[in-house]
Design a protein around this motif. Structure first.
Motif, PDB file in Angstrom:
ATOM      1  N   ARG A  63       0.704  -1.124  -0.071  1.00 38.98           N
ATOM      2  CA  ARG A  63       0.027   0.104  -0.345  1.00 38.98           C
ATOM      3  C   ARG A  63       0.788   1.384  -0.273  1.00 38.98           C
ATOM      4  NH1 ARG A  63      -2.663  -4.959   0.392  1.00 38.98           N
ATOM      5  NH2 ARG A  63      -4.600  -5.267   0.617  1.00 38.98           N
ATOM      6  N   ARG A  64       0.421   2.156  -0.943  1.00 40.92           N
ATOM      7  CA  ARG A  64       1.038   3.537  -0.400  1.00 40.92           C
ATOM      8  C   ARG A  64       0.510   4.280   0.778  1.00 40.92           C
ATOM      9  NH1 ARG A  64       1.054   3.895  -6.627  1.00 40.92           N
ATOM     10  NH2 ARG A  64      -1.249   3.066  -6.230  1.00 40.92           N
ATOM     11  N   VAL A  65       1.674   4.406   1.379  1.00 43.15           N
ATOM     12  CA  VAL A  65       0.963   5.476   2.464  1.00 43.15           C
ATOM     13  C   VAL A  65       1.235   6.779   3.289  1.00 43.15           C
ATOM     14  CG1 VAL A  65       0.848   5.232   5.305  1.00 43.15           C
ATOM     15  CG2 VAL A  65       1.106   3.243   3.715  1.00 43.15           C
ATOM     16  N   LEU A  66       0.686   7.520   3.156  1.00 36.18           N
ATOM     17  CA  LEU A  66       0.802   9.247   3.889  1.00 36.18           C
ATOM     18  C   LEU A  66       0.724   9.514   5.248  1.00 36.18           C
ATOM     19  CD1 LEU A  66       2.597  11.707   3.981  1.00 36.18           C
ATOM     20  CD2 LEU A  66       0.121  12.024   2.456  1.00 36.18           C
ATOM     21  N   ILE A  67       1.339   9.689   5.838  1.00 35.68           N
ATOM     22  CA  ILE A  67       0.917   9.992   7.732  1.00 35.68           C
ATOM     23  C   ILE A  67       1.318  11.301   7.804  1.00 35.68           C
ATOM     24  CG2 ILE A  67       1.646   9.295  10.562  1.00 35.68           C
ATOM     25  CD1 ILE A  67       2.236   6.997   9.541  1.00 35.68           C
ATOM     26  N   VAL A  68       0.671  12.120   8.269  1.00 38.49           N
ATOM     27  CA  VAL A  68       0.851  14.040   8.535  1.00 38.49           C
ATOM     28  C   VAL A  68       0.917  13.470   9.862  1.00 38.49           C
ATOM     29  CG1 VAL A  68      -0.101  15.776   8.069  1.00 38.49           C
ATOM     30  CG2 VAL A  68      -0.202  13.423   6.401  1.00 38.49           C
ATOM     31  N   HIS A  69       1.008  15.053  10.610  1.00 45.08           N
ATOM     32  CA  HIS A  69       1.516  15.018  12.421  1.00 45.08           C
ATOM     33  C   HIS A  69       1.615  15.935  12.075  1.00 45.08           C
ATOM     34  CE1 HIS A  69       0.629  11.278  16.065  1.00 45.08           C
ATOM     35  NE2 HIS A  69      -0.085  13.557  15.822  1.00 45.08           N
ATOM     36  N   GLY A  70       1.192  17.091  13.461  1.00 46.32           N
ATOM     37  CA  GLY A  70       1.280  18.098  13.715  1.00 46.32           C
ATOM     38  C   GLY A  70       2.415  18.013  15.145  1.00 46.32           C
ATOM     39  N   THR A  71       3.033  18.883  15.527  1.00 47.68           N
ATOM     40  CA  THR A  71       4.862  18.261  15.883  1.00 47.68           C
ATOM     41  C   THR A  71       4.146  19.158  17.553  1.00 47.68           C
ATOM     42  OG1 THR A  71       5.627  20.812  16.184  1.00 47.68           O
ATOM     43  CG2 THR A  71       6.232  19.021  13.761  1.00 47.68           C
ATOM     44  N   ASN A  72       2.757  19.613  17.665  1.00 47.39           N
ATOM     45  CA  ASN A  72       2.105  20.002  18.363  1.00 47.39           C
ATOM     46  C   ASN A  72       0.927  20.097  19.537  1.00 47.39           C
ATOM     47  OD1 ASN A  72       4.994  22.214  18.697  1.00 47.39           O
ATOM     48  ND2 ASN A  72       3.519  23.345  18.847  1.00 47.39           N
ATOM     49  N   ASP A  73       1.737  18.373  18.551  1.00 44.32           N
ATOM     50  CA  ASP A  73      -0.605  17.655  18.921  1.00 44.32           C
ATOM     51  C   ASP A  73      -0.437  17.124  20.010  1.00 44.32           C
ATOM     52  OD1 ASP A  73      -1.883  15.840  18.829  1.00 44.32           O
ATOM     53  OD2 ASP A  73      -1.666  15.125  17.327  1.00 44.32           O
ATOM     54  N   ALA A  74      -0.653  17.703  21.366  1.00 42.82           N
ATOM     55  CA  ALA A  74      -1.104  17.251  22.897  1.00 42.82           C
ATOM     56  C   ALA A  74      -2.297  16.098  23.225  1.00 42.82           C
ATOM     57  CB  ALA A  74      -1.544  17.982  23.255  1.00 42.82           C
ATOM     58  N   ARG A  75      -2.783  15.375  21.957  1.00 41.63           N
ATOM     59  CA  ARG A  75      -3.481  14.296  22.091  1.00 41.63           C
ATOM     60  C   ARG A  75      -2.948  13.305  21.469  1.00 41.63           C
ATOM     61  NH1 ARG A  75      -8.696  11.655  22.446  1.00 41.63           N
ATOM     62  NH2 ARG A  75      -9.896  11.016  20.574  1.00 41.63           N
ATOM     63  N   THR A  76      -3.098  13.036  20.365  1.00 37.09           N
ATOM     64  CA  THR A  76      -2.045  12.042  19.460  1.00 37.09           C
ATOM     65  C   THR A  76      -0.998  12.529  19.700  1.00 37.09           C
ATOM     66  OG1 THR A  76      -2.122  12.902  17.500  1.00 37.09           O
ATOM     67  CG2 THR A  76      -3.871  11.700  18.978  1.00 37.09           C
ATOM     68  N   ASP A  77       0.013  11.426  19.882  1.00 36.35           N
ATOM     69  CA  ASP A  77       1.485  12.028  20.443  1.00 36.35           C
ATOM     70  C   ASP A  77       2.683  11.034  18.810  1.00 36.35           C
ATOM     71  OD1 ASP A  77       4.568  12.090  21.216  1.00 36.35           O
ATOM     72  OD2 ASP A  77       4.725  10.324  22.427  1.00 36.35           O
ATOM     73  N   PRO A  78       3.260  12.626  18.250  1.00 33.39           N
ATOM     74  CA  PRO A  78       3.487  12.559  17.580  1.00 33.39           C
ATOM     75  C   PRO A  78       4.615  11.302  17.050  1.00 33.39           C
ATOM     76  CG  PRO A  78       4.350  14.563  17.909  1.00 33.39           C
ATOM     77  CD  PRO A  78       2.781  14.124  18.664  1.00 33.39           C
ATOM     78  N   GLU A  79       5.492  11.302  18.121  1.00 25.86           N
ATOM     79  CA  GLU A  79       6.426  10.353  18.107  1.00 25.86           C
ATOM     80  C   GLU A  79       6.143   9.186  17.742  1.00 25.86           C
ATOM     81  OE1 GLU A  79      10.587   9.695  18.296  1.00 25.86           O
ATOM     82  OE2 GLU A  79       9.501  11.583  17.832  1.00 25.86           O
ATOM     83  N   LEU A  80       5.340   8.731  18.876  1.00 27.67           N
ATOM     84  CA  LEU A  80       4.358   7.066  18.172  1.00 27.67           C
ATOM     85  C   LEU A  80       3.868   7.143  16.415  1.00 27.67           C
ATOM     86  CD1 LEU A  80       2.206   6.887  21.162  1.00 27.67           C
ATOM     87  CD2 LEU A  80       4.357   6.164  20.922  1.00 27.67           C
ATOM     88  N   SER A  81       3.533   7.716  16.109  1.00 30.89           N
ATOM     89  CA  SER A  81       3.325   7.232  14.241  1.00 30.89           C
ATOM     90  C   SER A  81       4.802   7.838  14.010  1.00 30.89           C
ATOM     91  CB  SER A  81       2.692   8.992  14.148  1.00 30.89           C
ATOM     92  OG  SER A  81       3.342   9.890  13.728  1.00 30.89           O
ATOM     93  N   TYR A  82       5.870   8.281  14.516  1.00 28.81           N
ATOM     94  CA  TYR A  82       7.381   8.189  13.649  1.00 28.81           C
ATOM     95  C   TYR A  82       7.315   6.740  13.766  1.00 28.81           C
ATOM     96  CZ  TYR A  82      11.945   8.312  12.852  1.00 28.81           C
ATOM     97  OH  TYR A  82      13.455   8.358  12.119  1.00 28.81           O
ATOM     98  N   ARG A  83       7.541   5.816  14.803  1.00 31.29           N
ATOM     99  CA  ARG A  83       8.480   5.084  15.687  1.00 31.29           C
ATOM    100  C   ARG A  83       7.260   4.169  14.647  1.00 31.29           C
ATOM    101  NH1 ARG A  83       8.831   6.013  21.035  1.00 31.29           N
ATOM    102  NH2 ARG A  83       7.317   5.181  22.063  1.00 31.29           N
ATOM    103  N   LEU A  84       6.316   4.065  14.501  1.00 37.11           N
ATOM    104  CA  LEU A  84       5.317   2.856  13.254  1.00 37.11           C
ATOM    105  C   LEU A  84       5.730   3.220  12.076  1.00 37.11           C
ATOM    106  CD1 LEU A  84       1.365   1.425  13.381  1.00 37.11           C
ATOM    107  CD2 LEU A  84       2.649   3.055  11.618  1.00 37.11           C
ATOM    108  N   ALA A  85       5.855   4.942  11.876  1.00 41.45           N
ATOM    109  CA  ALA A  85       6.828   4.707  10.317  1.00 41.45           C
ATOM    110  C   ALA A  85       7.504   4.420  10.146  1.00 41.45           C
ATOM    111  CB  ALA A  85       6.100   6.410  10.069  1.00 41.45           C
ATOM    112  N   GLU A  86       8.650   4.143  10.718  1.00 35.52           N
ATOM    113  CA  GLU A  86       9.951   3.083  10.669  1.00 35.52           C
ATOM    114  C   GLU A  86       9.685   2.195  10.802  1.00 35.52           C
ATOM    115  OE1 GLU A  86      13.850   5.076  13.224  1.00 35.52           O
ATOM    116  OE2 GLU A  86      12.609   4.374  14.244  1.00 35.52           O
TER     117      GLU A  86
END
Length: 226
Positions: A128-151
């Motif tokens: 699949r082609r996948v795009l994740i978009v995340h704000g760096t100041n997101d207080a509800r969903t941790d952007p570092e977790l989406s980075y680790r999943l993408a990695e």
């Protein structure tokens, strides 16, 4: 076909929030307008309830049901799952359906994986082609977790990229026009014979961490076809 997956709540049996559906409307309108000439169709998925509810993964189950319903009604058409928050998590998990061609996960809500017995799955993203978009100041969903999943996903699927929207929060309101332009470029480039914008193409081609921490530039989309 694009299926819009609204945000939800980690635990709840309440009916879905109209506000969550309303937040997907700008994306749906932008995609429908940009893809009309190519035959793109956009639908919202209406959940049975607003809660993910642990191992039940209700929102992902509803997303899978919706993909199956698309194939029943329309036949063999490619599907993009586009979700926000817990809808983003549902989009990522429901990608194992063979009709799913691409995934757009915006500020995906993901569980903390520190010391987790089982990590969030990524094998379903292969092909699949996948795009994740995340704000760096997101207080509800941790952007570092989406980075680790993408990695982790990038190790088995080169067609994944992630953009960071600097100083933006969970709703991605501060740079909303740029986010809509990015999402539209990705969806049309994934479905149709349109080239991706240079930043998207570069992000897909770049190895981690570059392609997974790509900054969304101010003004993205102003000079594009959209």
């Amino acid at each position: 076909m694009v299926l819009l997956l609204p945000d939800g709540e980690p635990e709840s049996l309440r009916t879905p929030s109209p506000f969550s559906y309303a937040r997907t409307l700008p994306l749906g309108r932008a995609l429908a307008r940009a893809g009309r000439g190519d035959g793109l169709v956009v639908h919202s998925v209406h959940y049975a309830c607003r809660g993910w509810n642990g191992a039940d993964a209700r929102l992902a189950a509803d997303a899978s049901w919706a993909v199956e319903e698309v194939t029943r009604r329309y036949g063999d058409v490619p599907v993009c799952l586009a979700g926000h928050g817990l809808g983003g998590r549902a989009a990522l998990q429901a990608a194992d359906h063979p009709a799913v061609d691409s995934v757009l996960a915006m500020a995906p809500w993901l569980p903390d994986d520190d010391g987790a017995a089982e990590l969030e799955p990524v094998k379903q993203l292969v092909g699949r082609r996948v795009l994740i978009v995340h704000g760096t100041n997101d207080a509800r969903t941790d952007p570092e977790l989406s980075y680790r999943l993408a990695e982790r996903a990038k190790k088995i699927n080169r067609n994944i990229c992630r953009f960071e929207v600097h100083t933006d929060g969970n709703a991605l309101r501060q740079h909303h026009p740029e986010v809509l332009a990015l999402a539209t470029d990705f969806v049309l480039g994934s479905f149709f014979p349109h080239p991706y914008a240079r930043p998207v193409a570069d992000a897909l081609a770049a190895p981690p961490p570059l392609g997974l921490r790509m900054p969304l530039a101010a003004g993205f989309g102003k000079s594009l076809r959209h």
